[in-house]
Scaffold this motif. Sequence first.
Motif, mmCIF file in Angstrom:
data_model
loop_
_atom_site.group_PDB
_atom_site.id
_atom_site.type_symbol
_atom_site.label_atom_id
_atom_site.label_comp_id
_atom_site.label_asym_id
_atom_site.label_seq_id
_atom_site.Cartn_x
_atom_site.Cartn_y
_atom_site.Cartn_z
ATOM 1 N N THR A 185 1.864 50.168 41.744
ATOM 2 C CA THR A 185 3.013 50.260 40.845
ATOM 3 C C THR A 185 3.742 48.931 40.795
ATOM 4 O OG1 THR A 185 3.304 52.608 41.350
ATOM 5 C CG2 THR A 185 5.154 51.476 40.337
ATOM 6 N N MET A 209 -3.249 53.834 43.376
ATOM 7 C CA MET A 209 -2.364 53.451 42.289
ATOM 8 C C MET A 209 -1.388 52.368 42.739
ATOM 9 S SD MET A 209 -3.439 55.014 39.729
ATOM 10 C CE MET A 209 -4.583 56.359 39.400
ATOM 11 N N PRO A 268 -4.686 51.600 38.282
ATOM 12 C CA PRO A 268 -5.612 52.020 39.334
ATOM 13 C C PRO A 268 -6.301 50.821 39.976
ATOM 14 C CG PRO A 268 -6.608 52.355 37.192
ATOM 15 C CD PRO A 268 -5.217 51.859 36.929
ATOM 16 N N VAL A 317 1.900 51.378 36.146
ATOM 17 C CA VAL A 317 1.016 51.890 37.187
ATOM 18 C C VAL A 317 -0.427 51.613 36.787
ATOM 19 C CG1 VAL A 317 0.290 53.926 38.482
ATOM 20 C CG2 VAL A 317 2.677 53.684 37.784
#
Length: 264
Positions: free
Chosen positions: A113, A111, A134, A132
């Motif tokens: 951010t 993840m 992936p 956020v």
Amino acid sequence: MKKLLALMLLVSVIFISGCASTIKTSSPVSPEDLAVSIEPLVIKEFNEQDISVNVLNNNSTRAIDSVSVSSFDPFTIVGPSSQVNIPAESKAALSFRVMAPSFDKVENPLMLTLSYASGIDEEEKPIIRTKVVPVQTVILPDAKLQFVGFAEGMDKLRASPPVSTWEAKKGENVTVKFSVKNHGQTTIAGESMYVVVDMENKLIGNNSTVNITEAMAKGGTSYTRGTELPIMKDAPNGETNVYVNLMKGDYLLDSQTLVLKVKL
């Protein structure tokens, strides 16, 4: 007296309403209004690499400011990441540099951010929001080939230093030798890598695959291995590159190139 009290009350109402009107607030751009795209990341453990992220602000009226990467665990962000301001309905690229962790410590997806400033709160300070996303990530062992070259035969792999150029006749076998060294910090399991020795000109010969059966801790090496490549009986004379590729699954870890000359 009543008139005085009424006048004081009117002045208080005007004063309070005037103060309230000076407080300016605005709502922030929602994370759902941001579209973020990033290429899958392939990197060797404890190596550093520059990454670029494209951020699209889909909000039709409001900008976002100070967009930056705030975390990408378990990667280490090296140095300060860039910051960009993105107007409404605009796109910008954000760059940062990371160092990979151990190759056996990652579960996909990771993840990423992002943080950005948008809107003003009651104290007239910028509101900080996060987005956020992936990221598909592959971390590879830091293994490389060593002692790569031609040898006189499978029974003479250690008899002499490797040779990068070799001459042979049609119908003969040529022997290629190699070993592998772990330059990383993490133990590499046996049977997890393999070497493909591939002739570029398929009219001269084909390829051969050899598994690396040894486990290698930090600084460890495999045994010297070899493989024989038959030269076609009707092969054209001349040169071809011979590629020695160290692989883990579908990923190339290291490669060296030899030159084979076929004589008349």
